[in-house]
Design a protein around this motif. Sequence first.
Motif, PDB file in Angstrom:
ATOM      1  N   LEU A 149     -16.314  19.932  38.011  1.00 23.78           N
ATOM      2  CA  LEU A 149     -16.319  19.390  39.361  1.00 23.78           C
ATOM      3  C   LEU A 149     -17.407  18.336  39.450  1.00 23.78           C
ATOM      4  CD1 LEU A 149     -16.065  22.740  41.366  1.00 23.78           C
ATOM      5  CD2 LEU A 149     -14.233  21.058  41.030  1.00 23.78           C
ATOM      6  N   VAL A 150     -17.083  17.189  40.022  1.00 26.97           N
ATOM      7  CA  VAL A 150     -18.043  16.099  40.130  1.00 26.97           C
ATOM      8  C   VAL A 150     -18.090  15.623  41.578  1.00 26.97           C
ATOM      9  CG1 VAL A 150     -18.710  13.802  39.372  1.00 26.97           C
ATOM     10  CG2 VAL A 150     -17.645  15.399  37.751  1.00 26.97           C
ATOM     11  N   GLU A 151     -19.281  15.732  42.183  1.00 26.51           N
ATOM     12  CA  GLU A 151     -19.482  15.273  43.548  1.00 26.51           C
ATOM     13  C   GLU A 151     -19.955  13.827  43.563  1.00 26.51           C
ATOM     14  OE1 GLU A 151     -21.142  19.570  43.296  1.00 26.51           O
ATOM     15  OE2 GLU A 151     -21.191  17.729  42.112  1.00 26.51           O
ATOM     16  N   SER A 152     -19.634  13.147  44.652  1.00 28.96           N
ATOM     17  CA  SER A 152     -20.130  11.792  44.865  1.00 28.96           C
ATOM     18  C   SER A 152     -20.175  11.528  46.362  1.00 28.96           C
ATOM     19  CB  SER A 152     -19.227  10.758  44.176  1.00 28.96           C
ATOM     20  OG  SER A 152     -17.923  10.792  44.715  1.00 28.96           O
ATOM     21  N   GLY A 153     -20.818  10.417  46.716  1.00 33.06           N
ATOM     22  CA  GLY A 153     -20.852  10.012  48.116  1.00 33.06           C
ATOM     23  C   GLY A 153     -22.161  10.272  48.820  1.00 33.06           C
ATOM     24  N   GLY A 154     -23.086  10.918  48.143  1.00 30.09           N
ATOM     25  CA  GLY A 154     -24.374  11.163  48.765  1.00 30.09           C
ATOM     26  C   GLY A 154     -25.186   9.884  48.874  1.00 30.09           C
ATOM     27  N   GLY A 155     -26.309   9.984  49.583  1.00 27.92           N
ATOM     28  CA  GLY A 155     -27.178   8.837  49.735  1.00 27.92           C
ATOM     29  C   GLY A 155     -28.134   9.011  50.881  1.00 27.92           C
ATOM     30  N   VAL A 210     -29.131   8.123  54.694  1.00 31.53           N
ATOM     31  CA  VAL A 210     -28.488   7.751  55.952  1.00 31.53           C
ATOM     32  C   VAL A 210     -29.444   8.041  57.098  1.00 31.53           C
ATOM     33  CG1 VAL A 210     -27.379  10.014  56.186  1.00 31.53           C
ATOM     34  CG2 VAL A 210     -26.364   8.023  57.330  1.00 31.53           C
ATOM     35  N   GLN A 211     -29.352   7.242  58.147  1.00 32.85           N
ATOM     36  CA  GLN A 211     -30.212   7.455  59.300  1.00 32.85           C
ATOM     37  C   GLN A 211     -29.695   8.610  60.146  1.00 32.85           C
ATOM     38  OE1 GLN A 211     -30.480   3.734  61.439  1.00 32.85           O
ATOM     39  NE2 GLN A 211     -32.059   2.953  60.068  1.00 32.85           N
ATOM     40  N   PRO A 212     -30.578   9.244  60.886  1.00 30.63           N
ATOM     41  CA  PRO A 212     -30.124  10.297  61.811  1.00 30.63           C
ATOM     42  C   PRO A 212     -29.037   9.770  62.745  1.00 30.63           C
ATOM     43  CG  PRO A 212     -32.508  10.332  61.625  1.00 30.63           C
ATOM     44  CD  PRO A 212     -32.044   9.107  60.881  1.00 30.63           C
ATOM     45  N   GLY A 213     -28.025  10.589  62.942  1.00 37.37           N
ATOM     46  CA  GLY A 213     -26.886  10.180  63.752  1.00 37.37           C
ATOM     47  C   GLY A 213     -25.780   9.515  62.968  1.00 37.37           C
ATOM     48  N   GLY A 214     -26.045   9.209  61.708  1.00 40.13           N
ATOM     49  CA  GLY A 214     -25.064   8.534  60.867  1.00 40.13           C
ATOM     50  C   GLY A 214     -24.049   9.488  60.255  1.00 40.13           C
ATOM     51  N   SER A 215     -23.204   8.918  59.422  1.00 35.08           N
ATOM     52  CA  SER A 215     -22.117   9.675  58.798  1.00 35.08           C
ATOM     53  C   SER A 215     -22.053   9.408  57.301  1.00 35.08           C
ATOM     54  CB  SER A 215     -20.773   9.278  59.419  1.00 35.08           C
ATOM     55  OG  SER A 215     -20.738   9.532  60.800  1.00 35.08           O
ATOM     56  N   LEU A 216     -21.533  10.372  56.588  1.00 39.79           N
ATOM     57  CA  LEU A 216     -21.253  10.247  55.162  1.00 39.79           C
ATOM     58  C   LEU A 216     -20.000  11.035  54.847  1.00 39.79           C
ATOM     59  CD1 LEU A 216     -24.669  10.761  53.284  1.00 39.79           C
ATOM     60  CD2 LEU A 216     -23.306   8.646  53.362  1.00 39.79           C
TER      61      LEU A 216
END
Length: 124
Positions: free
Chosen positions: A2-8, A10-16
Amino acid sequence: QLVESGGGLVQPGGSLRLSCVASGFTLDYYAMGWFRQAPGKEREGVSCISSTDGYTTFAESVRGRFTVSRDNAKNTVYLHMSRLKPEDTAIYYCAASKAPGDYVTLSIDEYDYWGQGTQVTVSS
């Protein structure tokens, strides 16, 4: 695997949106979970989606802000995170459980395969 991606970052209130792709096996017959671990804290369950019928469950701390989905054709599961808070900062892991049918669980012991994680940092 299993390989996760998409992290990073982000400012409070933002989305990922986090993605988890499986290789070497098909996700069709697995309940898929998302977990997170913040520094100095134990790993905790965030969300789970069942192998069939799309049943889901969420930790109270993320309910109403996070959603989970799966695309079996792409062998991928997603965690959609919105209205992020600094306390959501953690390493996020996806995991696969051989739980049958519409069963969902956030119990770590019920998962058979784990990814390596992706870092999510919520900060201004």
